[in-house]
Design a protein around this motif. Sequence first.
Motif, PDB file in Angstrom:
ATOM      1  N   SER A 424       0.897  -1.132   0.092  1.00 17.56           N
ATOM      2  CA  SER A 424       0.111  -0.030   0.018  1.00 17.56           C
ATOM      3  C   SER A 424       0.753   1.110   0.064  1.00 17.56           C
ATOM      4  CB  SER A 424      -0.886   0.133   1.167  1.00 17.56           C
ATOM      5  OG  SER A 424      -2.052  -1.160   1.422  1.00 17.56           O
ATOM      6  N   LEU A 425       1.954   0.960   0.704  1.00 15.41           N
ATOM      7  CA  LEU A 425       2.950   2.415   0.830  1.00 15.41           C
ATOM      8  C   LEU A 425       3.373   2.607  -0.696  1.00 15.41           C
ATOM      9  CD1 LEU A 425       4.609   1.664   4.288  1.00 15.41           C
ATOM     10  CD2 LEU A 425       2.661   3.399   3.632  1.00 15.41           C
ATOM     11  N   ILE A 426       3.941   1.461  -1.252  1.00 10.74           N
ATOM     12  CA  ILE A 426       4.436   1.549  -2.445  1.00 10.74           C
ATOM     13  C   ILE A 426       3.569   1.967  -3.705  1.00 10.74           C
ATOM     14  CG2 ILE A 426       5.360   0.041  -4.661  1.00 10.74           C
ATOM     15  CD1 ILE A 426       7.366   0.777  -2.529  1.00 10.74           C
ATOM     16  N   ALA A 427       2.251   1.621  -3.348  1.00 10.95           N
ATOM     17  CA  ALA A 427       1.126   2.218  -4.397  1.00 10.95           C
ATOM     18  C   ALA A 427       0.805   3.416  -4.094  1.00 10.95           C
ATOM     19  CB  ALA A 427      -0.098   1.453  -3.937  1.00 10.95           C
ATOM     20  N   PHE A 428       0.807   4.146  -2.831  1.00  9.97           N
ATOM     21  CA  PHE A 428       1.008   5.702  -2.464  1.00  9.97           C
ATOM     22  C   PHE A 428       2.136   6.305  -3.413  1.00  9.97           C
ATOM     23  CE2 PHE A 428       2.587   9.282  -0.154  1.00  9.97           C
ATOM     24  CZ  PHE A 428       1.491   9.942   0.063  1.00  9.97           C
ATOM     25  N   GLN A 429       3.295   5.455  -3.439  1.00 12.40           N
ATOM     26  CA  GLN A 429       4.237   6.252  -4.190  1.00 12.40           C
ATOM     27  C   GLN A 429       3.935   6.401  -5.537  1.00 12.40           C
ATOM     28  OE1 GLN A 429       7.781   4.174  -2.645  1.00 12.40           O
ATOM     29  NE2 GLN A 429       8.187   5.549  -1.448  1.00 12.40           N
ATOM     30  N   PHE A 430       3.477   5.282  -6.159  1.00 10.25           N
ATOM     31  CA  PHE A 430       3.036   5.362  -7.475  1.00 10.25           C
ATOM     32  C   PHE A 430       2.116   6.420  -7.818  1.00 10.25           C
ATOM     33  CE2 PHE A 430       5.170   1.240  -8.024  1.00 10.25           C
ATOM     34  CZ  PHE A 430       5.835   1.338  -9.228  1.00 10.25           C
ATOM     35  N   VAL A 431       1.200   6.513  -6.770  1.00 15.48           N
ATOM     36  CA  VAL A 431       0.252   7.686  -7.085  1.00 15.48           C
ATOM     37  C   VAL A 431       0.605   8.919  -7.161  1.00 15.48           C
ATOM     38  CG1 VAL A 431      -1.976   8.770  -5.862  1.00 15.48           C
ATOM     39  CG2 VAL A 431      -1.763   6.268  -5.944  1.00 15.48           C
ATOM     40  N   THR A 432       1.647   9.186  -6.145  1.00 14.72           N
ATOM     41  CA  THR A 432       2.313  10.548  -6.089  1.00 14.72           C
ATOM     42  C   THR A 432       3.202  10.691  -7.423  1.00 14.72           C
ATOM     43  OG1 THR A 432       2.461  10.420  -3.799  1.00 14.72           O
ATOM     44  CG2 THR A 432       3.935  12.059  -4.664  1.00 14.72           C
ATOM     45  N   ILE A 720      10.272 -17.414 -13.578  1.00 14.33           N
ATOM     46  CA  ILE A 720      10.701 -16.785 -12.344  1.00 14.33           C
ATOM     47  C   ILE A 720      10.504 -15.114 -12.538  1.00 14.33           C
ATOM     48  CG2 ILE A 720      12.453 -16.608 -10.463  1.00 14.33           C
ATOM     49  CD1 ILE A 720      13.619 -19.262 -11.269  1.00 14.33           C
ATOM     50  N   VAL A 721      11.059 -14.689 -13.394  1.00 13.68           N
ATOM     51  CA  VAL A 721      10.701 -13.080 -13.242  1.00 13.68           C
ATOM     52  C   VAL A 721       9.458 -12.822 -13.468  1.00 13.68           C
ATOM     53  CG1 VAL A 721      11.380 -11.156 -15.001  1.00 13.68           C
ATOM     54  CG2 VAL A 721      13.239 -12.926 -14.433  1.00 13.68           C
ATOM     55  N   SER A 722       8.493 -13.585 -14.270  1.00 13.46           N
ATOM     56  CA  SER A 722       7.040 -13.200 -14.647  1.00 13.46           C
ATOM     57  C   SER A 722       6.538 -13.499 -12.972  1.00 13.46           C
ATOM     58  CB  SER A 722       6.323 -14.290 -15.508  1.00 13.46           C
ATOM     59  OG  SER A 722       6.605 -15.451 -15.239  1.00 13.46           O
ATOM     60  N   LEU A 723       6.770 -14.313 -12.314  1.00 12.14           N
ATOM     61  CA  LEU A 723       6.104 -14.450 -10.872  1.00 12.14           C
ATOM     62  C   LEU A 723       6.412 -13.254 -10.172  1.00 12.14           C
ATOM     63  CD1 LEU A 723       5.147 -16.923  -9.094  1.00 12.14           C
ATOM     64  CD2 LEU A 723       7.339 -17.027  -7.972  1.00 12.14           C
ATOM     65  N   PHE A 724       7.499 -12.712 -10.279  1.00 12.09           N
ATOM     66  CA  PHE A 724       7.543 -11.186  -9.486  1.00 12.09           C
ATOM     67  C   PHE A 724       6.718 -10.166 -10.067  1.00 12.09           C
ATOM     68  CE2 PHE A 724      10.805 -13.867  -7.514  1.00 12.09           C
ATOM     69  CZ  PHE A 724      10.859 -13.464  -6.494  1.00 12.09           C
ATOM     70  N   LEU A 725       6.860 -10.169 -11.450  1.00  9.89           N
ATOM     71  CA  LEU A 725       6.428  -9.180 -12.462  1.00  9.89           C
ATOM     72  C   LEU A 725       4.865  -9.164 -12.016  1.00  9.89           C
ATOM     73  CD1 LEU A 725       8.249  -9.174 -15.726  1.00  9.89           C
ATOM     74  CD2 LEU A 725       8.272  -7.438 -13.939  1.00  9.89           C
ATOM     75  N   LYS A 726       4.274 -10.191 -11.881  1.00 12.25           N
ATOM     76  CA  LYS A 726       2.811 -10.153 -11.688  1.00 12.25           C
ATOM     77  C   LYS A 726       2.389  -9.710 -10.185  1.00 12.25           C
ATOM     78  CE  LYS A 726       1.960 -14.485 -14.391  1.00 12.25           C
ATOM     79  NZ  LYS A 726       1.770 -16.201 -14.222  1.00 12.25           N
ATOM     80  N   GLU A 727       3.305  -9.946  -9.242  1.00  9.67           N
ATOM     81  CA  GLU A 727       3.069  -9.648  -7.779  1.00  9.67           C
ATOM     82  C   GLU A 727       2.993  -7.957  -7.925  1.00  9.67           C
ATOM     83  OE1 GLU A 727       5.277  -9.636  -3.774  1.00  9.67           O
ATOM     84  OE2 GLU A 727       6.079 -11.110  -5.069  1.00  9.67           O
ATOM     85  N   PHE A 728       3.898  -7.414  -8.874  1.00 13.63           N
ATOM     86  CA  PHE A 728       3.826  -5.792  -8.639  1.00 13.63           C
ATOM     87  C   PHE A 728       3.036  -5.041  -9.728  1.00 13.63           C
ATOM     88  CE2 PHE A 728       7.873  -6.951  -6.358  1.00 13.63           C
ATOM     89  CZ  PHE A 728       7.672  -6.004  -5.299  1.00 13.63           C
ATOM     90  N   PHE A 729       2.613  -5.864 -10.803  1.00 10.93           N
ATOM     91  CA  PHE A 729       1.737  -5.159 -11.647  1.00 10.93           C
ATOM     92  C   PHE A 729       0.393  -4.871 -11.001  1.00 10.93           C
ATOM     93  CE2 PHE A 729      -1.847  -5.570 -14.820  1.00 10.93           C
ATOM     94  CZ  PHE A 729      -1.147  -4.787 -15.857  1.00 10.93           C
ATOM     95  N   ALA A 730      -0.012  -5.485 -10.231  1.00  7.01           N
ATOM     96  CA  ALA A 730      -1.439  -5.219  -9.510  1.00  7.01           C
ATOM     97  C   ALA A 730      -1.121  -3.785  -8.861  1.00  7.01           C
ATOM     98  CB  ALA A 730      -1.802  -6.122  -8.520  1.00  7.01           C
ATOM     99  N   VAL A 731       0.074  -3.689  -8.126  1.00  4.14           N
ATOM    100  CA  VAL A 731       0.452  -2.441  -7.140  1.00  4.14           C
ATOM    101  C   VAL A 731       0.542  -1.169  -8.444  1.00  4.14           C
ATOM    102  CG1 VAL A 731       1.975  -1.435  -5.889  1.00  4.14           C
ATOM    103  CG2 VAL A 731       1.669  -3.715  -5.449  1.00  4.14           C
ATOM    104  N   ILE A 732       1.224  -1.345  -9.428  1.00  6.73           N
ATOM    105  CA  ILE A 732       1.340  -0.604 -10.312  1.00  6.73           C
ATOM    106  C   ILE A 732       0.045   0.004 -10.990  1.00  6.73           C
ATOM    107  CG2 ILE A 732       2.370   0.371 -12.599  1.00  6.73           C
ATOM    108  CD1 ILE A 732       4.562  -1.422 -12.044  1.00  6.73           C
ATOM    109  N   ALA A 733      -0.862  -1.085 -11.298  1.00 10.03           N
ATOM    110  CA  ALA A 733      -2.178  -0.813 -11.616  1.00 10.03           C
ATOM    111  C   ALA A 733      -3.120  -0.028 -10.870  1.00 10.03           C
ATOM    112  CB  ALA A 733      -2.939  -2.053 -12.210  1.00 10.03           C
ATOM    113  N   ILE A 734      -2.913  -0.336  -9.619  1.00  9.47           N
ATOM    114  CA  ILE A 734      -4.076   0.205  -8.550  1.00  9.47           C
ATOM    115  C   ILE A 734      -3.533   1.659  -8.326  1.00  9.47           C
ATOM    116  CG2 ILE A 734      -4.428   0.338  -6.170  1.00  9.47           C
ATOM    117  CD1 ILE A 734      -4.444  -2.768  -6.069  1.00  9.47           C
ATOM    118  N   GLY A 735      -2.194   1.924  -8.469  1.00  8.37           N
ATOM    119  CA  GLY A 735      -1.794   3.241  -8.168  1.00  8.37           C
ATOM    120  C   GLY A 735      -2.103   4.003  -9.481  1.00  8.37           C
ATOM    121  N   GLY A 736      -2.266   3.698 -10.487  1.00  6.81           N
ATOM    122  CA  GLY A 736      -2.414   4.479 -11.809  1.00  6.81           C
ATOM    123  C   GLY A 736      -3.701   4.818 -11.656  1.00  6.81           C
TER     124      GLY A 736
END
Length: 799
Positions: A424-432, A720-736
């Motif tokens: 959530s904190l990272i998402a806040f940073q993406f929002v900003t 393995i890379v895609s495993l981590f990308l999926k995890e952070f894609f949601a954070v970026i999408a929500i922030g956007g």
Amino acid sequence: MLRNYVMIAWRNITKTRFYSFVNIAGLATAIAFTMLIAAFIWSQFQVNSGLKNSGRQYIITSKWKNPNLGFPIATLGQLGKALKENYPNLVANYYRYDGITSAVSKGDKNFRENLQVGDSSLLTMFGFTLLQGDVHTALNDPFSVVITKEKAIKYFGRTNVVGETITIESFLGSKHDFLVTGVLNPISDNSVTTLVDNYPGNFYIPAANLNFFGRNMDWNNPFIVNYIELKEGVTPKDLEKPIAALQKQNAPPQITADLTSIPVPLKEFYLSADNGLVRKMCYALSGIALFILIMAIINFINMTVSRSASRMREIGIRKVLGGIKRQLILQALIESTLIVLLATLIAFLLYIPTRNLFGSILGKEVPPLYGFPLYFILFPIVFIVITGFIAGIYPAFVLSSLKSVDSLKGKLSGIKDNILLRKSLIAFQFVTATTAFTGAIIISKQINLFLSNDLGYDKEYVLSAQVPRDWTSQGVRKMDYIRDQLAVIPQVKQVSLSFEVPDGNNGGGAAIYPYGSDSTTAIASQLLTTDDHFLDVYAIPLKAGSYFEGQATDSAKVVLNETAAHALGFTNAADAIGRQVRSAGDPTIFTVKGVTSDFHFGSMQQKIPPIAVFNVQFATVYRYLSFKIQPGNIPASLDAIQKKWSTLMPDAPFEYKFMDATLANLYKTEIQLQKAAYTATILALIIVLLGVIGLVSLSIQKRTREIGIRKVLGSSITGIVSLFLKEFFAVIAIGGLIACPLAYLIMNNWLQGYAYRIEITAVPFIMAIAGLALVTMLLICLQTIKSALLNPIKALRTE
């Protein structure tokens, strides 16, 4: 015990140098940026505070029913003086001036300077001091002048120049020596010596010389700046009836009907002028700095927790040996405070070399560290303590809550899993960051509109220069000759003589109405005075009729813009040709000769007003020669103009401005905001990426064994890379998703201040989100690929 905590904290900082560097660098950058913003804002709020009795001093502003009739910062010439003379129980003092420019010379030094022709109360009323001269008598005598220290050095090479003379030219072309009776000490920013940016007063001349310049401060002149100082206990409300009574008794009826004079406190005026442009900018910069700082603190929290694995066994051993939770929390808080202290000290070091750079971005000087009051030292101390506590409280409780057995095993599973909070904190940073990035793009697009070719005239290869004044028919004929001589230069396409150039400073307003109708039907229009070449230089299209032709008969002709023609009741431009109009208070009957397309003469904050253009042959006033030069070798063109100018007007300096620079000055505050937005976007991007490093680092640490198992079972690096990308894609999408409506609301509100504005499309949002996502994904890939390439045997041994 405290010494022990500090030593352990320092040992841990030096042990993990890379992460400590990232932590401290991120905090230091954010703190330095916040300090620069805070210093700039503080300096803006200090404008006018250095004036004597500034709490009781006011500038009398004007509110016109139709804003085209006058200037907000000026009012009737006699008003301030009449208030003091008729209401001495309310008004303690007054100062008025007429701001002009004229040629100033000393020996072979010739320059065009800004002059204030005003009352002798200037120095004593505002508490200005003189390096040389007597403040009580310096402005008493005619043909005397007080100059600034800077101008004394410019013209004389020294400051002890009292008793010397300097030559100043009148608007009739005559010259007179003025006796220097004072040299003004450097003074802090204020709205008396510098009412309008880039037009500071440098020469102060007694009002007794108004006749020399052909000027006046009469009741029918609404273009005089008036300041008053009230008696103690008197409020602006107490002046409402006296001002109204004086205006009704003395001012012309057409002015009285349209004008309301309002005293504005000098402490408030600078911030509230131009619809509060400076105040809005200060609020915007404050918000940007606050969010940048919050983002850096969030990074600190995430980075501290993400590196907690290296502290597991230390915490376990401390607990086994009897360490209590309170001690562990205290150690964590001391460590976070130490990092904030180091970051703050580095921020102070960064402040020194970046102060001038940041000042150039904002177009204002940022105060040096020694320029603040001594008590300001308390602010960084309080900041260190509070920020250290806020930044360290969560990691302190997380680390101290570990079970002893899990700590000794170095297991992260023992930590209460607050991944959702950290994401959530990272998402806040993406929002900003997304909001800042989107805002910067939209601001840039709006400024490009300001400086585009869609202004109603062609600004390319156009420059203007002020000329000596001789506001007589003979003076106009002389300038016509000089204009024609300059126009034959091969590098010059066309030259025009006018009182104005498109910089927002028109020659005033007038009420125009059709001949034969009542003056109550008049429309308020801005006045321009030009010769017959003005449309050629600025390439302003004609909609109907023709422009001036340089003939004597043109003196009773007028050219309107489309807005004026429509406001006068003509359905289309052609209907206005040959019709007669009058200007209120002027017996002359003018015939409409032509109608031009609408063009932006001033800022896009206001709609294009009705404009009436008169021939310089009729209104014999002028200030500028405008040049349309040939494309190509611009330095050679300027050199050719300079040589011819020196031959035709040897005593007049050739000081020119291209229209691009003129427009940049008109939109200076907006351009400052654009530069600040770009700076904030870069900082926000850096801080977001630092935050991603922290969260990805924690995720990789917790899943090292899982990565090893997946590799043994045949998973590819891509998988393995895609495993981590999926995890952070949601954070970026929500922030956007959160940032888009937020950025739209903020920028749409900002754009409401402009009558002409861009349409907000999806493009800035897509660019911002895609750019941030691309850089973030690239960073995640680099980190996860490094982990995926490790020997799986080592990964399987990790608990």
